[in-house]
Write an enzyme that holds these catalytic residues in place. Sequence first.
Site, PDB file in Angstrom:
ATOM      1  N   GLY A  43       0.914  -1.230  -0.131  1.00  0.00           N
ATOM      2  CA  GLY A  43      -0.016  -0.009   0.057  1.00  0.00           C
ATOM      3  C   GLY A  43       0.757   1.459  -0.005  1.00  0.00           C
ATOM      4  CD  GLU A  98       1.767   0.679   6.824  1.00  0.00           C
ATOM      5  OE1 GLU A  98       1.704   0.797   5.639  1.00  0.00           O
ATOM      6  OE2 GLU A  98       1.746  -0.171   7.514  1.00  0.00           O
ATOM      7  CG  ASP A  99      -0.828   2.294   3.004  1.00  0.00           C
ATOM      8  OD1 ASP A  99      -0.444   1.705   4.074  1.00  0.00           O
ATOM      9  OD2 ASP A  99      -1.566   1.497   2.242  1.00  0.00           O
ATOM     10  CG  ASP A 102      -7.768   0.109  10.227  1.00  0.00           C
ATOM     11  OD1 ASP A 102      -8.255  -0.067  11.209  1.00  0.00           O
ATOM     12  OD2 ASP A 102      -8.145  -0.066   9.042  1.00  0.00           O
ATOM     13  CE  LYS A 130      -9.994   3.609   8.068  1.00  0.00           C
ATOM     14  NZ  LYS A 130     -10.505   2.145   7.905  1.00  0.00           N
ATOM     15  CB  VAL A 152      -9.978   5.237   2.949  1.00  0.00           C
ATOM     16  CG1 VAL A 152     -10.690   6.280   3.720  1.00  0.00           C
ATOM     17  CG2 VAL A 152      -8.976   4.822   3.825  1.00  0.00           C
ATOM     18  CG  ASP A 158      -5.870  -3.545  -1.120  1.00  0.00           C
ATOM     19  OD1 ASP A 158      -5.406  -3.098  -0.016  1.00  0.00           O
ATOM     20  OD2 ASP A 158      -6.118  -4.724  -1.149  1.00  0.00           O
ATOM     21  NE  ARG A 164      -2.609  -3.395  -3.806  1.00  0.00           N
ATOM     22  CZ  ARG A 164      -2.694  -3.407  -2.396  1.00  0.00           C
ATOM     23  NH1 ARG A 164      -2.535  -2.185  -1.501  1.00  0.00           N
ATOM     24  NH2 ARG A 164      -2.773  -4.459  -1.670  1.00  0.00           N
TER      25      ARG A 164
HETATM   26  C1  PRP Z   1      -2.832  -2.278   5.250  1.00  0.00           C
HETATM   27  C2  PRP Z   1      -2.055  -1.178   5.215  1.00  0.00           C
HETATM   28  C3  PRP Z   1      -1.114  -1.189   6.587  1.00  0.00           C
HETATM   29  C4  PRP Z   1      -2.242  -1.872   7.547  1.00  0.00           C
HETATM   30  C5  PRP Z   1      -2.788  -1.036   8.442  1.00  0.00           C
HETATM   31  O1  PRP Z   1      -1.633  -3.293   4.560  1.00  0.00           O
HETATM   32  O2  PRP Z   1      -1.206  -0.784   4.033  1.00  0.00           O
HETATM   33  O3  PRP Z   1       0.035  -1.685   6.298  1.00  0.00           O
HETATM   34  O4  PRP Z   1      -3.079  -2.671   6.415  1.00  0.00           O
HETATM   35  O5  PRP Z   1      -3.783  -1.868   9.175  1.00  0.00           O
HETATM   36  P1  PRP Z   1      -3.563  -2.157  10.662  1.00  0.00           P
HETATM   37  O6  PRP Z   1      -3.065  -0.929  11.419  1.00  0.00           O
HETATM   38  O7  PRP Z   1      -4.867  -2.695  11.048  1.00  0.00           O
HETATM   39  O8  PRP Z   1      -2.475  -3.179  10.856  1.00  0.00           O
HETATM   40  P2  PRP Z   1      -2.399  -4.824   4.418  1.00  0.00           P
HETATM   41  O9  PRP Z   1      -2.032  -5.771   5.284  1.00  0.00           O
HETATM   42  O10 PRP Z   1      -3.797  -4.743   3.752  1.00  0.00           O
HETATM   43  O11 PRP Z   1      -1.219  -5.004   2.948  1.00  0.00           O
HETATM   44  P3  PRP Z   1      -1.429  -4.085   1.761  1.00  0.00           P
HETATM   45  O12 PRP Z   1      -0.365  -2.760   1.929  1.00  0.00           O
HETATM   46  O13 PRP Z   1      -0.512  -4.683   0.511  1.00  0.00           O
HETATM   47  O14 PRP Z   1      -2.541  -3.692   1.131  1.00  0.00           O
END
Ligand code: PRP
Length: 178
Positions: A43, A98-99, A102, A130, A152, A158, A164
């Site tokens: 991400g 990091e993007d 959560d 968030k 989002v 994604d 993405r």
């Molecule tokens: C997403 C996002 C963060 C993480 C945040 O990644 O890019 O890395 O979730 O969530 P959290 O704070 O609840 O851990 P994901 O694991 O979906 O992988 P991706 O980046 O390949 O989409």
Amino acid sequence: MHKDLKSILMPKEEIAAAVSQLADQLNNDFNGEPVLAVVILKGSMFFAADLLRELTMPVTLDFMKVSSYGSGSASSGAVKLALDISADLTGQNVLIIEDIIDSGNTLFKIRNLLSNRGAKCVKICTLLDKPERREAKIEADYTGKFIPNEFVVGYGLDYDERYRNLDYIGILDESVYS
Ligand code: PRP
């Protein structure tokens, strides 16, 4: 706007302004010291690509991937290391990029993994946060925008690997994932 979205959360101009503001803070705080950027796949690649091009200190680059199980809209809390960095962290200024934060489970695991490898410092820069969804005790050192508890997508984010490549960040319509 993409038909699966109910609204736009951050138009591309707002993203660019947030990225520039974060870059200014980082350039000021690191004051020319070299930085190892650890980009969390997948991400963060769009955010990292834009942010790193605005940094003025010497930057090296590495990648890490930590996946939460499942493809749904909520992370399960179970986090697995899928790709580790290859760089030696001894004495380095590490900047995790990091993007979104959560639950915080991803960054909690990553920070713990990287903190025991002899780095001079480990800082976290996230585009989005968030806070309402937090489970793990973790905060970023640099945050672009705090956002409400909405699903989002776009600019790297994604749903089930889609959206993405949108150049803005939007709120996904509930009908897509409910
Ligand atoms: C997403 C996002 C963060 C993480 C945040 O990644 O890019 O890395 O979730 O969530 P959290 O704070 O609840 O851990 P994901 O694991 O979906 O992988 P991706 O980046 O390949 O989409």
